[in-house]
Motif scaffolding. Structure first.
Motif, PDB file in Angstrom:
ATOM      1  N   LEU A 263      -3.198   4.201 -83.841  1.00  0.00           N
ATOM      2  CA  LEU A 263      -2.643   2.854 -83.711  1.00  0.00           C
ATOM      3  C   LEU A 263      -2.465   2.535 -82.238  1.00  0.00           C
ATOM      4  CD1 LEU A 263      -1.201   0.393 -85.223  1.00  0.00           C
ATOM      5  CD2 LEU A 263       0.911   1.542 -84.580  1.00  0.00           C
ATOM      6  N   ASP A 264      -2.902   1.348 -81.881  1.00  0.00           N
ATOM      7  CA  ASP A 264      -2.757   0.923 -80.489  1.00  0.00           C
ATOM      8  C   ASP A 264      -2.110  -0.467 -80.501  1.00  0.00           C
ATOM      9  OD1 ASP A 264      -2.894   0.565 -77.834  1.00  0.00           O
ATOM     10  OD2 ASP A 264      -5.083   0.574 -77.670  1.00  0.00           O
ATOM     11  N   VAL A 265      -0.883  -0.533 -80.012  1.00  0.00           N
ATOM     12  CA  VAL A 265      -0.165  -1.807 -79.979  1.00  0.00           C
ATOM     13  C   VAL A 265      -0.171  -2.301 -78.544  1.00  0.00           C
ATOM     14  CG1 VAL A 265       2.037  -2.932 -80.431  1.00  0.00           C
ATOM     15  CG2 VAL A 265       1.304  -1.043 -81.869  1.00  0.00           C
ATOM     16  N   ARG A 266      -0.603  -3.542 -78.350  1.00  0.00           N
ATOM     17  CA  ARG A 266      -0.712  -4.052 -76.974  1.00  0.00           C
ATOM     18  C   ARG A 266       0.058  -5.369 -76.810  1.00  0.00           C
ATOM     19  NH1 ARG A 266      -7.222  -3.460 -76.321  1.00  0.00           N
ATOM     20  NH2 ARG A 266      -7.341  -1.280 -76.954  1.00  0.00           N
ATOM     21  N   GLY A 267       1.097  -5.288 -76.033  1.00  0.00           N
ATOM     22  CA  GLY A 267       1.808  -6.506 -75.618  1.00  0.00           C
ATOM     23  C   GLY A 267       2.405  -7.330 -76.738  1.00  0.00           C
ATOM     24  N   LEU A 268       2.928  -6.663 -77.755  1.00  0.00           N
ATOM     25  CA  LEU A 268       3.498  -7.382 -78.894  1.00  0.00           C
ATOM     26  C   LEU A 268       4.809  -8.078 -78.471  1.00  0.00           C
ATOM     27  CD1 LEU A 268       2.240  -7.457 -81.686  1.00  0.00           C
ATOM     28  CD2 LEU A 268       3.917  -5.770 -82.432  1.00  0.00           C
ATOM     29  N   THR A 269       4.907  -9.368 -78.725  1.00  0.00           N
ATOM     30  CA  THR A 269       6.083 -10.146 -78.321  1.00  0.00           C
ATOM     31  C   THR A 269       6.558 -11.004 -79.487  1.00  0.00           C
ATOM     32  OG1 THR A 269       5.300 -10.214 -76.050  1.00  0.00           O
ATOM     33  CG2 THR A 269       6.929 -11.870 -76.677  1.00  0.00           C
ATOM     34  N   ASP A 270       7.878 -11.023 -79.649  1.00  0.00           N
ATOM     35  CA  ASP A 270       8.468 -11.705 -80.794  1.00  0.00           C
ATOM     36  C   ASP A 270       8.636 -13.200 -80.539  1.00  0.00           C
ATOM     37  OD1 ASP A 270       9.737 -11.902 -83.298  1.00  0.00           O
ATOM     38  OD2 ASP A 270      11.697 -11.850 -82.331  1.00  0.00           O
ATOM     39  N   LYS A 271       8.641 -13.963 -81.623  1.00  0.00           N
ATOM     40  CA  LYS A 271       8.864 -15.407 -81.505  1.00  0.00           C
ATOM     41  C   LYS A 271      10.289 -15.715 -81.057  1.00  0.00           C
ATOM     42  CE  LYS A 271       5.617 -17.170 -84.951  1.00  0.00           C
ATOM     43  NZ  LYS A 271       5.486 -17.350 -86.397  1.00  0.00           N
ATOM     44  N   SER A 272      11.264 -15.000 -81.625  1.00  0.00           N
ATOM     45  CA  SER A 272      12.656 -15.303 -81.255  1.00  0.00           C
ATOM     46  C   SER A 272      13.196 -14.293 -80.249  1.00  0.00           C
ATOM     47  CB  SER A 272      13.556 -15.368 -82.492  1.00  0.00           C
ATOM     48  OG  SER A 272      12.825 -15.296 -83.672  1.00  0.00           O
ATOM     49  N   ASP A 273      12.302 -13.694 -79.476  1.00  0.00           N
ATOM     50  CA  ASP A 273      12.701 -12.874 -78.348  1.00  0.00           C
ATOM     51  C   ASP A 273      13.523 -11.642 -78.729  1.00  0.00           C
ATOM     52  OD1 ASP A 273      12.370 -12.542 -75.602  1.00  0.00           O
ATOM     53  OD2 ASP A 273      14.442 -13.133 -75.222  1.00  0.00           O
ATOM     54  N   VAL A 316      -2.792  -5.689 -82.264  1.00  0.00           N
ATOM     55  CA  VAL A 316      -2.627  -4.395 -82.921  1.00  0.00           C
ATOM     56  C   VAL A 316      -4.010  -3.876 -83.294  1.00  0.00           C
ATOM     57  CG1 VAL A 316      -1.644  -3.193 -84.901  1.00  0.00           C
ATOM     58  CG2 VAL A 316      -0.390  -5.084 -83.859  1.00  0.00           C
ATOM     59  N   TYR A 317      -4.331  -2.650 -82.850  1.00  0.00           N
ATOM     60  CA  TYR A 317      -5.620  -2.050 -83.198  1.00  0.00           C
ATOM     61  C   TYR A 317      -5.380  -0.801 -84.020  1.00  0.00           C
ATOM     62  CZ  TYR A 317      -7.506  -5.016 -79.519  1.00  0.00           C
ATOM     63  OH  TYR A 317      -7.864  -6.084 -78.757  1.00  0.00           O
ATOM     64  N   LEU A 318      -6.182  -0.656 -85.072  1.00  0.00           N
ATOM     65  CA  LEU A 318      -6.102   0.560 -85.876  1.00  0.00           C
ATOM     66  C   LEU A 318      -7.476   1.215 -85.830  1.00  0.00           C
ATOM     67  CD1 LEU A 318      -4.119   2.078 -87.797  1.00  0.00           C
ATOM     68  CD2 LEU A 318      -5.352   0.993 -89.663  1.00  0.00           C
ATOM     69  N   ASP A 319      -7.532   2.441 -85.372  1.00  0.00           N
ATOM     70  CA  ASP A 319      -8.812   3.139 -85.173  1.00  0.00           C
ATOM     71  C   ASP A 319      -9.794   2.255 -84.416  1.00  0.00           C
ATOM     72  OD1 ASP A 319      -7.916   5.387 -86.343  1.00  0.00           O
ATOM     73  OD2 ASP A 319      -8.914   5.059 -88.277  1.00  0.00           O
ATOM     74  N   GLY A 320      -9.282   1.584 -83.404  1.00  0.00           N
ATOM     75  CA  GLY A 320     -10.138   0.768 -82.555  1.00  0.00           C
ATOM     76  C   GLY A 320     -10.490  -0.600 -83.114  1.00  0.00           C
ATOM     77  N   LYS A 321     -10.043  -0.872 -84.350  1.00  0.00           N
ATOM     78  CA  LYS A 321     -10.379  -2.163 -84.949  1.00  0.00           C
ATOM     79  C   LYS A 321      -9.191  -3.096 -84.847  1.00  0.00           C
ATOM     80  CE  LYS A 321     -11.686  -4.153 -89.367  1.00  0.00           C
ATOM     81  NZ  LYS A 321     -11.601  -3.938 -90.797  1.00  0.00           N
ATOM     82  N   LYS A 322      -9.447  -4.300 -84.358  1.00  0.00           N
ATOM     83  CA  LYS A 322      -8.345  -5.243 -84.198  1.00  0.00           C
ATOM     84  C   LYS A 322      -7.868  -5.754 -85.560  1.00  0.00           C
ATOM     85  CE  LYS A 322      -6.814  -9.226 -81.696  1.00  0.00           C
ATOM     86  NZ  LYS A 322      -7.105 -10.607 -81.446  1.00  0.00           N
ATOM     87  N   LEU A 323      -6.561  -5.772 -85.735  1.00  0.00           N
ATOM     88  CA  LEU A 323      -6.007  -6.201 -87.023  1.00  0.00           C
ATOM     89  C   LEU A 323      -5.457  -7.610 -86.937  1.00  0.00           C
ATOM     90  CD1 LEU A 323      -3.923  -3.118 -88.206  1.00  0.00           C
ATOM     91  CD2 LEU A 323      -6.291  -3.678 -88.724  1.00  0.00           C
TER      92      LEU A 323
END
Lengths: 524, 328, 331
Positions: A263-273, A316-323
């Motif tokens: 799993l590769d999570v990149r720059g995840l940001t929430d709507k309500s901070d 969010v990438y799972l096994d290199g595939k963007k979800l």
């Protein structure tokens, strides 16, 4: 400033179904002081408070109010004494005005009718006295959470409360709102009002409190005066000075070298901070522990990864595939999710073990398509195959009772949790996310659940465990990330980690604690 | 296993008790084949409708527009038959049109409920007025009779093996509905959404889509009921089907469908419909006027739902007691 | 305050738009003093019962049995009228007691038995209607008769003093008292509290079940007064009194801004809503349209208003949340 004792609880004992929760606890609050109450989850803080407010009855011990022994059997009793509890879940009535809320059920009247002018004047007087940023005639609907909390405080003060209990008051406040609350707490103190302040957040306690009582495993661990409240010391006291490896307070983390990224999570940001710019990776066969205080944003992050809530930005990438995260897509791609609120979100109480287990797995239960495109709604289920899956789940993780037709709503917490986990074990998983997996579960079932997670990891599944239980965090994790106020603040990897280091990181007092740590290691 | 589910056995027992009581009271009239066929004939429309509305009940929703939608669909089929009577296609087009009306009505309900989060009872309460108005407009507030084509009147009256056709329709619909609920993925999803919508959402179920489909199914079976009712009476008017909302809800409730959602089966609901038919028929044979059966139906709904609600309350109270016990 | 004021303006705007529309379409046949007096008169019973229904909706409930309660009350009085020589006030009193009883039954089913409001009152709707048939006045052959009630001391209630029909005066009294009750008494405030946040209400020492029982009993009272004026105007009582009536007060409340989610709205709004509904009926009649269109238009308007309210509430909540988060306490 602080004077004589106003509330004293002595020798309090309490146990739930034979398990002692409080043992000989002594707790004392003086007039005009802010007295903090701290302890890990399960240390007995909320039980103690519930005894003081009359929600629970005590097994043994005595409570004194202004020196007199008192019996408190209901919340009304404690209100009469002059104790008010500011509830975590706010109990204001939105369509009414501030003044109406403050005097709900006790409105001043002229004859039969409410005297609004007097009510507003009385409210204004209170507001002026304590300098709250409120107006009596504002409709609560328009106010933010912080202001609503002030109304609750005002309500307590209007009943001439001498003691306010605040349970995690800043949990859902923004930084500005919290600052404003702190100012008000200081005002109240100078007016001679006592405050019991329960919080996980050490910095707040450090800043506000005159004294601090720490509970550990249902016993008094320490009562500290202001000058003794030093973060590192507090943490040490909360956890206990057990440096024994087997007690689970210390662990050598080991990450497998060269494991592929799952799993590769990149720059995840929430709507309500509630979290921002979160990036991390989880590898094949790795159990990643996600620690931090409640409200740090951990649950929100994993919900966004799984797709229950939509993130504002990030990938969010799972096994290199963007979800494209949504529960349905996540399940299809091989992600499983065990939510924190088991009864509310985890299972369907009226349905059987079999049907709960099969719920996410109708794509693999042998089915006959009746019509329409592949799979989906209009497929007939093979009952025997479904039942077989239920039985398989029961056998593979020892769900009890071993009756595939048993309603899950009638089962114990541990077994219900196994059903929730079980449905993911029936699939080829790549990633499993579990949020507070053992909350409210007995010790035996806990170990079984850890075993399940470890077995999954051995099979190459990546596992994310969100937990507030430090012992659990150390027990299961190969690597630990700590979140604080919506950011990842610390990573523990291939190193010796202790409960205090994790807690310090979550509290934001990392440096000092680690110095102590080093000093200790130096000694030994 | 020592926990025998009395709820499961109480229903057949009520049925038996009722038959015995009515037989004793009225001698042979009640048990005659003709009378039984009569009872079944009279409940067949309700039986058919409950096969669809049960989906809505299982979600914890409700459809208060059953009666007037049934009327509007009856009016639709009759009017379309009249309009196309020269072509010979009237019956076919009419039935299609009525079913389409029912499906669209359900789609409309489902859309408003899921998109705007408006309570189901209010949407269907408002649309009941719309359907009534539409029926009145279309019929110009008159009763429209329809005695041709023969195929149309046959739907409601032809007998096979001594039993009228609508009974077979009811059985067919019940089998279909039972199959969908009991055997398909969709059926599983309906129970799951009705039992815990949040958990269902997390389990990857498209809750909104399931909800909309349920309301569409309710609309379609209501339409079929309307068509058969029009055929049985060989006429249609805005008042066709009036009172059926309560009847269908009562049938479901007697049959063990919880209006709070998540619980209930098609056989149960059909059983409820038959029981209600027996009740109507029995009260009728006992010379209780039909206007007063509403009393019994109303009481049944209240008792059944109060029982459900009490059980729910009881469970939470038990939990509290457990905690208190633990505390003690 | 702003939000509720805006909603009030929307209700008034809808009413005004309707008046303008019908004036444009049918001119002086619609727009004349007599017609307006008629409209207010026709709206009165809806508004009187609307006072009670408004309270029920504010507690996040509903009452679908109002029409049937009217029928039972009417038929009770008809029986007393036909078979006794009791004085008229005594007859009316008996009717009102029956109405209160019906309301109390609803309140008990909802408050104590925890049956959802719409199911419970749907059931009592058919129960009360059946009771009406059971006590209906019959001729020698057992055929149900309509009972004339044309003695002048009763029928006078259907008349007017000057421009004001008694029913209009009663309506004004009900609306004023209802508004004062809701806004200026403890019980009134408790009704809002129960609807908006029952858990918080309980914590504040409010007995939720008791409040609900009182509210539905008030609805029963309003219905019985409505039944008195309806039968006095018709000068007879039939089993059909109040048939399909339950729709009107609910529709009036919805148009008048009483939120079905509970906790907001007031009686004055419902009065505006009642005027709107009756103006609609009146205008359709004056245009010589098929009266059936009324049903369609009413249904469509309710759905539109409810949709608007849902959308509007969502929007306001979001704005409030964002504002709260941004500005903090210091706002």
């Amino acid at each position: 400033m602080s004077g004589e004792t106003i509330l004293e609880a002595k020798g309090i004992y309490k146990s739930f179904s034979g398990v002692p929760v409080l043992q000989d606890v002594r707790f004392e609050v003086r007039r005009g002081e802010v007295h903090a109450l701290m302890g890990e989850n399960g240390a007995g803080k909320s039980t103690l408070i519930k005894i003081i407010t009359g929600v629970y009855s005590k097994d043994d011990g005595q409570i004194y109010w202004e020196g007199q022994p008192v019996e408190i059997d209901s919340y009304q009793d404690c209100q009469k004494l002059g104790v008010a509890c500011i509830y975590q879940e706010l109990s204001v009535i939105p369509p009414l005005t501030v003044a109406q809320n403050v005097y709900l059920g006790r409105e001043p009247r002229k004859g039969k009718f409410i005297d609004y002018r007097k009510m507003n004047e009385m409210t204004q007087a209170l507001i002026d006295k304590y300098d709250f940023p409120l107006k009596p005639e504002t409709v609560v609907d328009h106010l933010g959470i912080g202001q609503r909390q002030l109304i609750e405080i005002l309500k307590g003060l209007s009943q001439n409360s001498k003691l306010l209990i605040m349970d995690e008051p800043t949990a859902s406040l923004s930084g500005k709102e919290a600052e404003s609350l702190f100012r008000i707490i200081n005002t109240l103190r100078s007016e001679g009002v006592s405050i019991i302040y329960i919080s996980h957040r050490l910095e707040e306690v450090y800043m506000l409190s005159d004294r601090l009582t720490i509970l550990r495993d249902g016993k008094n661990a320490a009562v500290l005066e202001k000058k003794d409240i030093i973060p590192a010391k507090v943490i040490e006291t909360m956890i206990g000075k057990v440096v024994d490896e087997s007690a689970g307070s210390k662990k050598q983390l080991r990450s497998a070298p060269n494991a592929e990224v799952r799993l590769d999570v990149r720059g995840l940001t929430d709507k309500s901070d509630r979290f921002r710019n979160i990036s991390f990776q989880v590898h094949r066969g790795e159990i990643l522990g996600l620690g931090g205080l409640i409200g740090a944003g951990r649950t929100e992050v994993v919900r966004a990864i799984y797709g229950v809530d939509k993130a504002a930005s990030g990938e969010v990438y799972l096994d290199g595939k963007k979800l494209d995260p949504s529960p349905k897509n996540s399940i299809r791609e091989g992600i499983g999710f065990v939510p924190e609120d088991r009864r509310g979100q985890g299972f369907i109480p009226l349905l059987s073990t079999t049907k709960n287990v099969a719920l996410t797995n109708y794509d693999i239960v042998k089915t006959n398509k009746i019509f329409g495109p592949a799979g989906d709604l209009a497929t007939a289920i093979s009952d025997s195959d479904e039942l077989a899956m239920g039985k398989r789940a029961i056998e593979s993780i020892d769900i009890r009772p071993a009756d595939p037709e048993k309603q899950v709503g009638l089962m114990s917490g541990g077994n219900a949790q196994k059903v929730v986990l079980g449905k993911w074990l029936m699939r080829d998983l790549k990633l499993l996310i579990v949020d507070e997996p053992t909350a409210g579960i007995d010790v035996g079932a806990k170990d079984e659940i850890y075993q399940i997670l470890e077995n999954l990891a051995k099979e190459g599944v990546a596992v994310i465990v969100v937990t507030s239980d430090l012992q659990e965090l150390l027990r299961v994790s190969h690597r630990i990330l700590v979140m604080r106020k919506g950011d990842i603040v610390r990573e523990f990897k291939n190193e010796v980690v202790t409960q205090s280091r994790v807690l310090s990181a979550g509290q934001g007092v990392a440096e000092e604690a680690e110095e102590i740590e080093k000093a200790e290691e130096g000694e030994t | 296993m020592n926990n025998i589910n009395w709820g499961k056995y109480s229903k057949p027992m009520i049925l038996v008790a009722l038959v015995v009581a009515l037989t004793v009271l009225r001698g042979t009239t009640f048990l005659s084949v003709g009378n039984i066929a009569n009872v079944l004939w009279s409940v067949s429309v309700i039986g058919i409708m409950v096969c669809g509305t049960i989906f809505v009940f299982l979600l914890g929703g409700i459809d208060l527009s059953i009666a007037t939608l049934c009327g509007f669909c009856a009016v639709t089929v009759v009017e379309v038959i009249h309009y196309f009577h020269d072509t010979g296609l009237g019956l076919f087009v009419g039935i299609l049109a009525a079913i389409a009306v029912g499906a669209l009505a359900g789609l409309f309900h489902g859309f408003i409920i899921t998109r705007f989060g408006v309570p189901a009872f209010l949407v269907t309460f408002a649309s009941q007025s719309i359907f009534q108005g539409l029926s009145m407009v279309v019929t110009n507030n008159k009763i429209v009779s329809c005695t041709a084509p023969a195929a149309f009147t046959a739907i409601g009256s032809v007998k096979i093996l001594g039993f009228p056709l609508p009974i077979y329709f009811m059985i067919l619909m019940a089998l279909l509905s039972w199959f969908v609920l009991r055997k398909t993925v969709f059926g599983r999803y309906v129970y799951s959404v009705g039992g815990n919508a949040t958990a269902s959402e997390i389990s990857g179920i498209n809750v909104k889509r399931v909800t909309i489909i349920c309301y569409v199914l309710s609309g379609v079976t209501t339409a079929i009921g309307g068509i058969i009712l029009a055929s049985m009476t060989q006429q249609a008017a805005a008042a066709t089907g009036s009172g059926y909302t309560n009847d269908v809800i009562t049938a479901g409730v007697i049959g063990g469908v919880s209006l709070l959602g998540g619980e209930g089966t098609v056989p149960g609901a059909i059983f409820g419909a038959v029981l209600m038919g027996l009740l109507n028929n029995g009260l009728n044979l006992l010379s209780v006027p039909s206007t007063q059966t509403g009393l019994v139906k109303g009481l049944v709904i209240i008792v059944a739902v109060a029982f459900d609600a009490m059980q729910h309350a009881d469970q939470s109270r038990k939990k509290v007691r457990k905690v208190v016990k633990k505390a003690a | 305050m702003k939000q509720t004021t805006l909603r009030r303006l929307i209700s008034l705007g809808l009413l005004l738009a309707l008046v303008i529309l019908f004036t444009a379409l049918s001119g002086s046949r619609f727009l004349n003093a007599n017609n307006f007096i008629d409209i207010v008169r026709d709206a009165s019973v809806t508004a009187i019962i609307g006072v009670g229904v408004t309270m029920a909706i504010i507690t996040a409930g509903i009452d679908l049995s109002t029409g049937s309660i009217m029928a039972v009350v009417g038929m009770t009085m008809a029986n007393i009228y036909a078979y006794t020589l009791w004085p008229i006030p005594c007859m009316i009193l008996c009717g009102i007691i029956v109405g209160l009883g019906c309301g109390l039954i609803n309140g008990y089913i909802i408050g104590k038995l925890h049956v959802p409001e719409f199911i419970g009152t749907l059931a009592t709707m058919s129960i009360f209607r059946a009771l009406t048939y059971m006590i209906a006045i019959r001729d020698a052959n057992g055929v149900i008769q309509s009972q004339p009630m044309n003695i002048s001391s009763y029928a006078v209630l259907g008349y007017a003093v000057g421009y004001f029909y008694f029913v209009v005066i009663a309506m004004i009294v009900f609306v004023v008292c209802g508004q004062i009750f809701l806004k200026y008494t403890r019980l009134g405030t408790e009704i809002y509290a129960v609807g908006a946040n029952p858990k918080a209400a309980t914590l504040s020492g409010i007995d939720v079940a008791k409040v609900k029982m009182i509210v539905y009993t008030i609805v029963g009272f309003c219905c019985s007064v409505g039944a008195v004026f309806t039968t006095a105007r018709l000068q007879s009582a039939t089993t059909a009194v109040g048939q399909d009536f339950e729709f009107n007060p609910i529709a009036a409340a919805v148009v008048g801004g009483v939120a079905l989610s509970g906790g907001s709205g007031d009686v004055v709004g419902t009065l505006i809503g009642a005027l709107f509904m009756v103006t609609l009926e009146n205008g359709v009649r004056k245009l010589e349209m098929n009266t059936a269109y009324q049903y369609v238009i009413k249904g469509v308007i309710i759905i539109l208003v409810v949709m608007f309210d849902a959308w509007y509430k969502g929007r306001m909540d979001r704005i409030a949340r964002e504002k709260g988060a941004k500005e903090g306490v210091s706002a």
